[in-house]
Design a protein around this motif. Structure first.
Motif, PDB file in Angstrom:
ATOM      1  N   UNK A 118       0.840  -1.199   0.000  1.00  0.00           N
ATOM      2  CA  UNK A 118       0.000   0.000   0.000  1.00  0.00           C
ATOM      3  C   UNK A 118       0.872   1.245   0.000  1.00  0.00           C
ATOM      4  N   UNK A 119       0.600   2.187  -0.853  1.00  0.00           N
ATOM      5  CA  UNK A 119       1.320   3.450  -0.884  1.00  0.00           C
ATOM      6  C   UNK A 119       0.657   4.405   0.095  1.00  0.00           C
ATOM      7  N   UNK A 120       1.095   4.344   1.336  1.00  0.00           N
ATOM      8  CA  UNK A 120       0.457   5.126   2.394  1.00  0.00           C
ATOM      9  C   UNK A 120       0.648   6.615   2.176  1.00  0.00           C
ATOM     10  N   UNK A 121       1.838   7.011   1.679  1.00  0.00           N
ATOM     11  CA  UNK A 121       2.093   8.427   1.456  1.00  0.00           C
ATOM     12  C   UNK A 121       1.143   8.999   0.412  1.00  0.00           C
ATOM     13  N   UNK A 122       0.922   8.221  -0.665  1.00  0.00           N
ATOM     14  CA  UNK A 122      -0.010   8.643  -1.713  1.00  0.00           C
ATOM     15  C   UNK A 122      -1.412   8.818  -1.127  1.00  0.00           C
ATOM     16  N   UNK A 123      -1.836   7.847  -0.323  1.00  0.00           N
ATOM     17  CA  UNK A 123      -3.174   7.893   0.259  1.00  0.00           C
ATOM     18  C   UNK A 123      -3.297   9.023   1.266  1.00  0.00           C
ATOM     19  N   UNK A 124      -2.213   9.274   2.023  1.00  0.00           N
ATOM     20  CA  UNK A 124      -2.236  10.375   2.987  1.00  0.00           C
ATOM     21  C   UNK A 124      -2.342  11.707   2.248  1.00  0.00           C
ATOM     22  N   UNK A 141     -16.138  11.608   1.871  1.00  0.00           N
ATOM     23  CA  UNK A 141     -15.815  10.185   1.755  1.00  0.00           C
ATOM     24  C   UNK A 141     -16.038   9.694   0.317  1.00  0.00           C
ATOM     25  N   UNK A 142     -17.175  10.074  -0.263  1.00  0.00           N
ATOM     26  CA  UNK A 142     -17.474   9.660  -1.640  1.00  0.00           C
ATOM     27  C   UNK A 142     -16.515  10.303  -2.629  1.00  0.00           C
ATOM     28  N   UNK A 143     -16.102  11.532  -2.352  1.00  0.00           N
ATOM     29  CA  UNK A 143     -15.168  12.226  -3.240  1.00  0.00           C
ATOM     30  C   UNK A 143     -13.807  11.534  -3.228  1.00  0.00           C
ATOM     31  N   UNK A 144     -13.371  11.103  -2.049  1.00  0.00           N
ATOM     32  CA  UNK A 144     -12.052  10.475  -1.919  1.00  0.00           C
ATOM     33  C   UNK A 144     -12.041   9.053  -2.461  1.00  0.00           C
ATOM     34  N   UNK A 145     -13.066   8.270  -2.111  1.00  0.00           N
ATOM     35  CA  UNK A 145     -13.032   6.846  -2.444  1.00  0.00           C
ATOM     36  C   UNK A 145     -13.982   6.447  -3.569  1.00  0.00           C
ATOM     37  N   UNK A 146     -14.725   7.402  -4.124  1.00  0.00           N
ATOM     38  CA  UNK A 146     -15.702   7.026  -5.137  1.00  0.00           C
ATOM     39  C   UNK A 146     -15.568   7.749  -6.454  1.00  0.00           C
ATOM     40  N   UNK A 181      -8.975   7.165  -7.609  1.00  0.00           N
ATOM     41  CA  UNK A 181      -9.248   5.729  -7.652  1.00  0.00           C
ATOM     42  C   UNK A 181      -8.155   4.895  -6.979  1.00  0.00           C
ATOM     43  N   UNK A 182      -6.905   5.345  -7.067  1.00  0.00           N
ATOM     44  CA  UNK A 182      -5.810   4.571  -6.475  1.00  0.00           C
ATOM     45  C   UNK A 182      -5.976   4.428  -4.965  1.00  0.00           C
ATOM     46  N   UNK A 183      -6.554   5.436  -4.319  1.00  0.00           N
ATOM     47  CA  UNK A 183      -6.804   5.341  -2.875  1.00  0.00           C
ATOM     48  C   UNK A 183      -7.790   4.219  -2.580  1.00  0.00           C
ATOM     49  N   UNK A 211      -6.086  -4.832  -9.139  1.00  0.00           N
ATOM     50  CA  UNK A 211      -5.248  -3.966  -9.955  1.00  0.00           C
ATOM     51  C   UNK A 211      -5.999  -2.729 -10.418  1.00  0.00           C
ATOM     52  N   UNK A 212      -7.314  -2.864 -10.583  1.00  0.00           N
ATOM     53  CA  UNK A 212      -8.114  -1.742 -11.071  1.00  0.00           C
ATOM     54  C   UNK A 212      -9.557  -1.934 -10.637  1.00  0.00           C
ATOM     55  N   UNK A 213     -10.289  -0.845 -10.530  1.00  0.00           N
ATOM     56  CA  UNK A 213     -11.717  -0.904 -10.219  1.00  0.00           C
ATOM     57  C   UNK A 213     -12.482   0.029 -11.149  1.00  0.00           C
TER      58      UNK A 213
END
Length: 199
Positions: free
Chosen positions: A1-7, A24-29, A34-36, A51-53
């Protein structure tokens, strides 16, 4: 997991609480972040190796015109056909466990192709829910240990724990139950909980 990217993604939304529905929807939806979503799902469900969603319509329609519609926060599918419901629940709801089962069942009932040739093969379905209230309030009759902040449910055979094919997995993560400091973080799920709770 790329924690720095997600942070970094979460910090960009520092003016919006990531536990609030819109943020929440903006970040994860959304495609932009999308990488987060991929990182989050891979750390909670490493066996999926995502690998992808693709994000899907999060409105679950009823069977008839007068049936009740269901709205979920985020619905996505990976390239292997696995389906993921991702929810942030801030207020305690008396029947949240049952609601999660209902949503997953409704989604499964909508996925089969039409026609006589369908062989009842079901896509693996996962429900991931972040709960901004104590896990003990999820089901008062359950014995939840002090300090426990992840509940993982599957449908398994009682004698050997073998998972029932096509069954749904449920992962509930308690933000209020998680109280570790940054120095105590030992796993990626813990790091995600820390980011969501403290950013």
């Amino acid at each position: 997991m790329n924690l720095e990217c997600s942070k970094e993604v979460l910090l960009k939304s520092r003016y919006a609480d990531p536990t609030v529905d819109f943020a929440f929807k903006r970040i994860f939806g959304t495609e932009k972040y999308k990488q987060a979503t991929i990182n989050l799902l891979n750390c909670l469900l490493p066996e999926c190796n995502i690998a992808n969603v693709s994000f899907l319509n999060s409105e679950l329609l009823g069977d008839t015109g007068d049936s009740r519609k269901s709205y979920i926060d985020i619905l996505c599918e990976d390239t292997a056909g696995n389906l993921f419901i991702i929810e942030m629940q801030n207020a305690r709801q008396e029947h949240f466990l049952e609601r999660s089962i209902f949503y997953a069942s409704k989604l499964i009932s909508m996925t089969p192709p039409q026609g006589r040739d369908w062989d009842y093969s079901l896509p693996p379905t996962y429900v991931v829910a972040f709960l901004n209230f104590d896990l003990k309030e999820l089901h008062p009759k359950q014995d939840i240990a002090s300090g426990q902040y992840i509940l993982h449910y599957t449908t398994t055979k009682t004698d050997d724990g073998q998972k029932l094919p096509g069954s749904t997995e449920y992962i509930f993560l308690g933000l209020k139950d998680f109280n570790k400091s940054v120095e105590e973080l030992r796993s990626y799920p813990e790091k995600w909980l820390f980011l969501l709770r403290d950013v």
